[in-house]
Design a protein around this motif. Sequence first.
Motif: not given
Length: 330
Positions: A1-17
């Motif tokens: 799976m594609i790693p995720t990163r936190r989106l700023g301070t939103t609490g959302l985590a997005l896949p890098e791609l």
Amino acid sequence: MIPTRRLGTTGLALPELGLGTAPLGNLYREVTDVDAATTISAALAGGMRYADTAPYYGFGLAEKRLGAGLPEDMIVSTKVGRLLEPTTAVSGERHGFRSPEPFEPVYDYSYDGVLRSHEASLARLGLDRIDILLVHDIGRLTHGACHAERMTELAGGLRALERLRGGGAISAFGIGVNECAVALELLDRNPLDLILLAGRYTLLDQSALDALLPRCAALGTGVVIGGPYNSGILAGQGPGDHYDYQAAPAPILQKARAIAAVCARQSVALGAAALQFTLAHPVVASVVPGLARPAEVAETLARYAAPIPAQLWAELKQEGLLRADAPVPG
């Protein structure tokens, strides 16, 4: 799976791609419903469980196609700022799209316009909730002499976005733009959860390093990168001939060829270098190249995973083709 990163301070985590869907709205060329559906399926199977879309993309076509193939755990961003009004003029290319949808985009950044746009996108996507809303194409690059008027109108739109986020209808809001200046202007006026920045942080253009990315890092504003190939000039083994939605100027084409030559010496595909470069900056959560066919998904995943020697980045900097202060992978 594609790693995720936190989106700023939103609490959302997005896949890098993630999946950019402008091509699924028939941008410049027609895409069949079958190709659109299999593209979305291939992206999901590859771990690209974030998609960015907009009403503007094919005048609702991209949202409808995306909505037909969405799993429950897919993170979706769409946009506000243009409403779709009925039209009978549907033949040929309109605003770059070859779409049969009988609508014409009309700018509207007002409070009511944002709420109407949100409701219409929910219907086209077939969703009860959209994770992220982005104000689309605000700024002088789009509006020229009407910029101040549009920014005044946007004050109402931002109140609507704050209402939607406060009520839990969305998780985050921001802007989706092709220029740094308006992003900095808005950050001076109003907190934004994220900025989707297209074309201004690439192998060819690192202008976002001057002020915007440092400001986002200081404020905790998330960044998503669109247009990592600058409209295609960086997408192949060698440079294409389109940059920022038009024919590439001679100096840009010359620089792209020089970058491609370095990549060739290091046995690295130009598209792989372009894609991976954007993810090296620590404030960037995800990159969303536009994809229209399953083969493009496979190619993108291969570029994302391709090994790139550290010497490539060193040589690009030594040759003055990449800024010395630009973070690089690895």
